[in-house]
Design a protein around this motif. Sequence first.
Motif, short mmCIF file in Angstrom:
data_model
loop_
_atom_site.label_atom_id
_atom_site.label_comp_id
_atom_site.label_asym_id
_atom_site.label_seq_id
_atom_site.Cartn_x
_atom_site.Cartn_y
_atom_site.Cartn_z
N ASN A 57 0.80 -1.12 0.04
CA ASN A 57 0.18 -0.16 0.04
C ASN A 57 0.90 1.28 -0.01
OD1 ASN A 57 -2.14 -1.96 1.79
ND2 ASN A 57 -2.83 -0.91 0.25
N CYS A 58 0.51 2.32 -0.78
CA CYS A 58 1.21 3.59 -0.90
C CYS A 58 0.44 4.62 -0.59
CB CYS A 58 1.58 3.77 -2.52
SG CYS A 58 2.62 2.18 -3.15
N LEU A 73 3.02 5.33 -8.66
CA LEU A 73 3.82 5.26 -9.70
C LEU A 73 5.30 5.35 -9.53
CD1 LEU A 73 1.92 6.90 -12.82
CD2 LEU A 73 2.54 4.36 -12.32
N GLN A 74 5.31 6.32 -8.52
CA GLN A 74 6.90 6.54 -8.16
C GLN A 74 7.35 5.48 -7.33
OE1 GLN A 74 4.43 8.57 -7.88
NE2 GLN A 74 4.86 10.78 -8.22
N VAL A 75 6.59 4.94 -6.32
CA VAL A 75 7.21 3.62 -5.65
C VAL A 75 7.38 2.43 -6.67
CG1 VAL A 75 6.45 1.90 -4.05
CG2 VAL A 75 5.92 4.24 -3.35
N ALA A 76 6.36 2.29 -7.57
CA ALA A 76 6.64 1.30 -8.57
C ALA A 76 7.82 1.23 -9.47
CB ALA A 76 5.49 1.02 -9.36
N GLU A 77 8.05 2.75 -9.92
CA GLU A 77 9.40 2.75 -10.74
C GLU A 77 10.77 2.52 -10.07
OE1 GLU A 77 10.97 6.16 -13.74
OE2 GLU A 77 9.66 6.95 -12.28
N GLU A 78 10.63 2.79 -8.59
CA GLU A 78 11.88 2.45 -7.88
C GLU A 78 11.96 1.18 -7.73
OE1 GLU A 78 14.01 4.22 -6.23
OE2 GLU A 78 13.33 6.30 -6.60
N LEU A 79 10.93 0.40 -7.67
CA LEU A 79 11.05 -1.15 -7.33
C LEU A 79 11.40 -1.72 -9.00
CD1 LEU A 79 7.84 -1.72 -5.32
CD2 LEU A 79 10.17 -2.17 -4.55
N VAL A 80 10.97 -1.16 -9.94
CA VAL A 80 11.31 -1.71 -11.34
C VAL A 80 12.95 -1.73 -11.32
CG1 VAL A 80 11.34 -0.83 -13.82
CG2 VAL A 80 9.26 -1.16 -12.34
N GLY A 81 13.47 -0.65 -10.77
CA GLY A 81 15.00 -0.64 -11.17
C GLY A 81 15.43 -1.47 -10.21
N VAL A 91 -2.61 -2.78 -9.14
CA VAL A 91 -3.71 -3.42 -9.22
C VAL A 91 -4.70 -2.52 -8.58
CG1 VAL A 91 -2.35 -5.72 -9.16
CG2 VAL A 91 -3.08 -4.36 -6.96
N THR A 92 -5.95 -3.08 -8.64
CA THR A 92 -7.36 -2.73 -7.79
C THR A 92 -7.09 -3.35 -6.73
OG1 THR A 92 -8.77 -4.51 -8.91
CG2 THR A 92 -8.29 -2.27 -10.12
N GLY A 93 -8.23 -3.19 -5.85
CA GLY A 93 -8.73 -3.68 -4.56
C GLY A 93 -7.67 -3.28 -3.25
N GLY A 94 -7.40 -4.28 -2.40
CA GLY A 94 -6.87 -3.76 -1.25
C GLY A 94 -5.43 -3.14 -1.16
N TYR A 95 -4.65 -3.46 -2.20
CA TYR A 95 -3.49 -3.28 -2.09
C TYR A 95 -3.25 -2.38 -3.68
CZ TYR A 95 -2.98 -6.65 1.39
OH TYR A 95 -2.75 -7.32 2.64
N ASP A 96 -2.11 -1.67 -3.33
CA ASP A 96 -1.95 -0.76 -4.80
C ASP A 96 -0.91 -1.29 -5.68
OD1 ASP A 96 -3.40 1.57 -3.88
OD2 ASP A 96 -1.68 1.98 -2.38
N GLY A 143 6.79 6.80 0.05
CA GLY A 143 5.37 6.65 -0.51
C GLY A 143 4.98 5.23 0.00
N VAL A 144 5.90 4.36 0.55
CA VAL A 144 5.45 2.98 0.84
C VAL A 144 4.94 2.91 2.35
CG1 VAL A 144 6.18 0.62 1.64
CG2 VAL A 144 7.23 1.72 -0.27
N GLU A 145 3.82 2.74 2.45
CA GLU A 145 2.99 2.85 3.67
C GLU A 145 2.78 1.48 4.54
OE1 GLU A 145 -0.54 5.02 3.22
OE2 GLU A 145 0.49 6.91 3.77
N ARG A 146 2.46 0.59 3.67
CA ARG A 146 2.31 -0.99 4.36
C ARG A 146 2.89 -1.75 3.27
NH1 ARG A 146 -3.29 -4.30 4.69
NH2 ARG A 146 -2.56 -5.78 6.07
N TRP A 147 3.66 -3.01 3.86
CA TRP A 147 4.34 -4.13 3.21
C TRP A 147 3.77 -5.44 3.59
CZ3 TRP A 147 8.66 -3.20 -0.39
CH2 TRP A 147 9.37 -4.64 -0.70
N ARG A 148 3.31 -6.13 2.93
CA ARG A 148 3.02 -7.45 3.41
C ARG A 148 3.53 -8.62 2.40
NH1 ARG A 148 -2.77 -10.75 2.72
NH2 ARG A 148 -1.85 -12.86 3.91
#
Length: 389
Positions: A118-119, A125-133, A143-148, A174-179
């Motif tokens: 969750n972000c 998108l900023q969090v995702a781009e960091e993870l892509v690298g 994704v939709t739903g309970g997570y981003d 931007g990362v708020e929750r990590w499961r």
Amino acid sequence: MDRRGAHVPAPGLPAHDGDQPGERPERHAGPDPDGAVGQPNVPVKMLDELTELDRRIIVALQHDGRASWRAIAEMVGGTVATVTRRGQQLLSSGVARIAVLPALGSEGPVDAFLVRINCAPGTQLQVAEELVGHPDVRFITLVTGGYDLIAELVVHGGSTHYPQIIQQLQSIRGVERWRSDLIMHVYKVSYDWSRQLFASTMKLPESAAESLAQVDAGVCDPSHFDDQDRAILTALRDDGRLTFKSVADGLGMNESSVRRRFERMRQLGCMDTLTLVPASALGMGAETLLTVNVAPGQLEAVAQALRAYPAVRYLAATLDQNSLFCEVITPSTEDLYSFITSSLSTLEGVLGWNAAMELLFLKRGFVETPWWRAQVGLPARRGASTATA
């Protein structure tokens, strides 16, 4: 993610001759200062204008990304000249990308973790781009739903190294929750998922679907490689259709030796040839991730039943709650509904499921998808090539 109003998209290589893959004017997108290899920014409009022949070529490339244009022409029922021209355009524009990668386990033991994130609002998108690298992120999708975001993180050397990696990744702004959840066993990875579209009208060898769809754990280990083998795969990572001659010339090796080593690695299951293409370009409008809760004692039976469905691209058992993680690709939400109501819900042992629709795939098989930046209006990465075949 959608509930927070973040900007997301709507759902939805060298010239070749007729015989050899990868024979086109040499074009290597050089690394940018951060080490990222440049790539084209695919025009979204182009994804909407693919012809029936284009789609058949993509399906053939998913069957075998290194097949010659002559072989692909036979699969799709077109002329070699037309198929070569259209195929080169698909590759040079970034609609499709071919990558050859070492199989998991080729560098020693690994543990894989399914990560749900969750972000903070507006930072997905900023969090995702960091993870892509990050090199250990194998796939990531919005994704939709309970997570981003949902991602897979591959940890080399065992799970004891996981805390070191997540300390770095969880600190991304931007990362708020990590499961995270351990992936215990992978039942299926299908790189040939699009064959369901044209199975009855294309000349695709039937034997390939089974071999590409099944996973045999422990097939490859580091003893199968030497430095020259690894150099060959490195050369084919960014352009999986390079000819053996091009690879040999670049490495100062003999062409026949490169070919022989490549075929040996393929036969041993030590490499994967991955064809990246947006599912929506093939008319597959519903990419869905399902976490299926299964009754104790029924996990194996349910997994074997789900593995048989062509729509199931990926299937794995996770540690938490005796569950299966499943990716399903269908032409429409109606087809997804039919799969859930007529297939999934009827399997003995299935207790329920949670689902998330994939909105944007940024990385698959450790390779960044060429189209995601254009889909959200971002510029191409620094160093991206604009050359065409």
